[in-house]
Design a protein around this motif. Structure first.
Motif, PDB file in Angstrom:
ATOM      1  N   MET A 236      -3.175  -3.547  15.931  1.00  0.00           N
ATOM      2  CA  MET A 236      -1.921  -4.146  16.371  1.00  0.00           C
ATOM      3  C   MET A 236      -0.913  -4.051  15.242  1.00  0.00           C
ATOM      4  N   GLY A 237       0.319  -3.808  15.617  1.00  0.00           N
ATOM      5  CA  GLY A 237       1.334  -3.606  14.594  1.00  0.00           C
ATOM      6  C   GLY A 237       2.627  -4.312  14.893  1.00  0.00           C
ATOM      7  N   TRP A 238       3.473  -4.365  13.877  1.00  0.00           N
ATOM      8  CA  TRP A 238       4.833  -4.874  13.996  1.00  0.00           C
ATOM      9  C   TRP A 238       5.808  -3.744  13.700  1.00  0.00           C
ATOM     10  N   PHE A 239       6.806  -3.653  14.526  1.00  0.00           N
ATOM     11  CA  PHE A 239       7.909  -2.719  14.329  1.00  0.00           C
ATOM     12  C   PHE A 239       9.206  -3.498  14.410  1.00  0.00           C
ATOM     13  N   ARG A 240      10.267  -2.923  13.888  1.00  0.00           N
ATOM     14  CA  ARG A 240      11.564  -3.584  13.974  1.00  0.00           C
ATOM     15  C   ARG A 240      12.660  -2.554  14.200  1.00  0.00           C
ATOM     16  N   GLN A 241      13.725  -3.033  14.811  1.00  0.00           N
ATOM     17  CA  GLN A 241      14.877  -2.170  15.043  1.00  0.00           C
ATOM     18  C   GLN A 241      16.130  -2.957  14.728  1.00  0.00           C
ATOM     19  N   GLY A 242      16.780  -2.561  13.635  1.00  0.00           N
ATOM     20  CA  GLY A 242      18.022  -3.202  13.244  1.00  0.00           C
ATOM     21  C   GLY A 242      19.198  -2.636  14.017  1.00  0.00           C
ATOM     22  N   PRO A 243      20.341  -3.302  13.941  1.00  0.00           N
ATOM     23  CA  PRO A 243      21.530  -2.838  14.666  1.00  0.00           C
ATOM     24  C   PRO A 243      21.947  -1.429  14.241  1.00  0.00           C
ATOM     25  N   GLY A 244      22.030  -0.532  15.208  1.00  0.00           N
ATOM     26  CA  GLY A 244      22.431   0.842  14.929  1.00  0.00           C
ATOM     27  C   GLY A 244      21.370   1.691  14.243  1.00  0.00           C
ATOM     28  N   LEU A 245      20.160   1.165  14.152  1.00  0.00           N
ATOM     29  CA  LEU A 245      19.087   1.885  13.460  1.00  0.00           C
ATOM     30  C   LEU A 245      17.969   2.256  14.422  1.00  0.00           C
TER      31      LEU A 245
END
Length: 124
Positions: free
Chosen positions: A34-43
């Motif tokens: 299991m993992g964590w991912f992230r998505q910032g604004p415009g990225l």
């Protein structure tokens, strides 16, 4: 099917801490990581951390190493992400994901199930 539900996001100041949770339910047999991912604004979406189902193998992105800690509680089918020393550049929607198959993946395309995400905002 596997259902993933994140919680724990919010607004913090620079240097603050948050703990995210990801509760898994459904047919979790066969999940290997299991993992964590992230998505910032415009990225683009980026890898944050991954933990094997047993908890014995962990990887972090260089950008969070030493500040974030991933863990899991198998009795609760829940994964956590403790985030300390938060920076404005950590601002993003954080999603948890679960993978079947083999290996401990760090690419999003290797994951089979995704949560809806939780917003983390770090103010300067």
């Amino acid at each position: 099917q596997v259902q993933l539900v994140e919680s724990g996001g919010g607004l913090v100041h620079t240097g603050g801490s948050l703990r995210l949770s990801c509760a898994a339910s459904g047919s979790t047999g066969g999940i290997i990581a299991m993992g964590w991912f992230r998505q910032g604004p415009g990225l683009e979406r980026e890898f944050v951390a991954v933990i094997s189902w047993s908890g014995g193998t962990i990887y972090y992105a260089d950008s969070v190493k030493g500040r974030f800690t991933i863990s899991r509680d198998n009795t609760k089918n829940t994964m956590y992400l403790q985030m300390n020393s938060l920076k404005p550049e950590d601002t993003a929607v954080y999603c948890c994901a679960a993978a079947r198959g083999s290996g401990i993946p760090r690419r999003s395309y290797s994951y089979d199930y995704w949560g809806q995400g939780t917003q983390v905002t770090v103010s300067s």
